[in-house]
Design an enzyme around this catalytic site. Structure first.
Site, PDB file in Angstrom:
ATOM      1  N   HIS A   4       0.818  -1.215   0.000  1.00 58.36           N
ATOM      2  CA  HIS A   4       0.000   0.000   0.000  1.00 58.36           C
ATOM      3  C   HIS A   4       0.854   1.269   0.000  1.00 58.36           C
ATOM      4  CE1 HIS A   4      -3.768  -2.029   0.285  1.00 58.36           C
ATOM      5  NE2 HIS A   4      -3.444  -2.633   1.414  1.00 58.36           N
ATOM      6  N   SER A   8       2.191  -1.014  -6.421  1.00 57.81           N
ATOM      7  CA  SER A   8       2.575  -2.183  -7.211  1.00 57.81           C
ATOM      8  C   SER A   8       2.549  -1.796  -8.677  1.00 57.81           C
ATOM      9  CB  SER A   8       1.614  -3.345  -6.943  1.00 57.81           C
ATOM     10  OG  SER A   8       0.317  -2.987  -7.350  1.00 57.81           O
ATOM     11  N   ASP A  31      -8.544  -3.326   5.088  1.00 57.22           N
ATOM     12  CA  ASP A  31      -7.744  -4.519   5.349  1.00 57.22           C
ATOM     13  C   ASP A  31      -8.093  -5.151   6.691  1.00 57.22           C
ATOM     14  OD1 ASP A  31      -6.556  -4.179   2.939  1.00 57.22           O
ATOM     15  OD2 ASP A  31      -4.691  -3.341   3.726  1.00 57.22           O
ATOM     16  N   GLU A  74      -3.292 -34.367   5.383  1.00 58.14           N
ATOM     17  CA  GLU A  74      -4.338 -33.343   5.349  1.00 58.14           C
ATOM     18  C   GLU A  74      -4.521 -32.828   3.930  1.00 58.14           C
ATOM     19  OE1 GLU A  74      -6.348 -32.460   7.801  1.00 58.14           O
ATOM     20  OE2 GLU A  74      -5.373 -33.934   9.090  1.00 58.14           O
TER      21      GLU A  74
END
Length: 186
Positions: A4, A8, A31, A74
């Site tokens: 942030h 990006s 967020d 799992e």
């Protein structure tokens, strides 16, 4: 926070200097809402339904004389277990299983694409969705018994898993770079 603050890359190429929203009030709250919703959903599974994703054979009391044939790891380890079982040699299976994780480290090297992101890249999107389908197939094969059709299917899915990173990503990114340069010259 770093994403942030520093931003990006933008695959569209449009400058984002206009209509900026401050980080603190809007994005931090947004967020935090996402984090709290995740914690609530995770807590519901942990405290009220912990056996939802478990396999029923994992709760059979242990007998040292008999190993149940369908004990599986799992769900999040099933694709790598399928890769482990697809190689007939034990050492080769272990190497392939760890190689399936370590191969992610070479992805920045093998992706030669000029444009980052798959927004406008049709071939990359198609190959990525085929890879996701293959990964889900590997997860499903990891929980099935070792029988004749599943052994060969696991070997093909494992070969496609490694071929995606080593062959498809470099070839498709090179093809898309050529198409990008041809499209810019027209």
């Amino acid at each position: 926070m770093a994403l942030h603050i520093h931003g990006s890359s933008n695959p569209v190429g449009i400058s984002g200097n206009m209509d900026r929203i401050p980080m603190h009030s809007y994005f931090v709250f947004k967020d935090l809402v996402t984090v709290f919703v995740f914690i609530i959903i995770f807590s519901l599974f942990v405290f009220f339904s912990p056996n939802t994703m478990g396999h029923s054979d994992n709760y059979i009391p242990g007998n040292p004389m008999v190993t149940p044939p369908s004990i599986v790891p799992e769900w999040y380890l099933l694709p790598f277990y399928a890769i482990l079982r697809s190689i007939p040699d034990k050492l080769g299976g272990v190497i392939a299983m760890f190689g399936a994780l370590l191969i992610l480290l070479i992805l920045p090297i093998t992706d030669r694409s000029v444009i980052r992101g798959n927004t406008f890249k049709v071939l990359s999107k198609l190959s990525f969705f085929l890879f996701i389908f293959n990964f889900i197939l590997l997860g499903n094969l990891g929980q099935l018994h070792v029988e004749v059709p599943f052994i060969e299917l696991g070997q093909y899915a494992t070969a496609y898993y490694f071929a995606y990173y080593l062959i498809l990503v470099p070839v498709i990114s090179s093809i898309e770079n050529i198409l990008f340069y041809i499209g810019n010259k027209l």
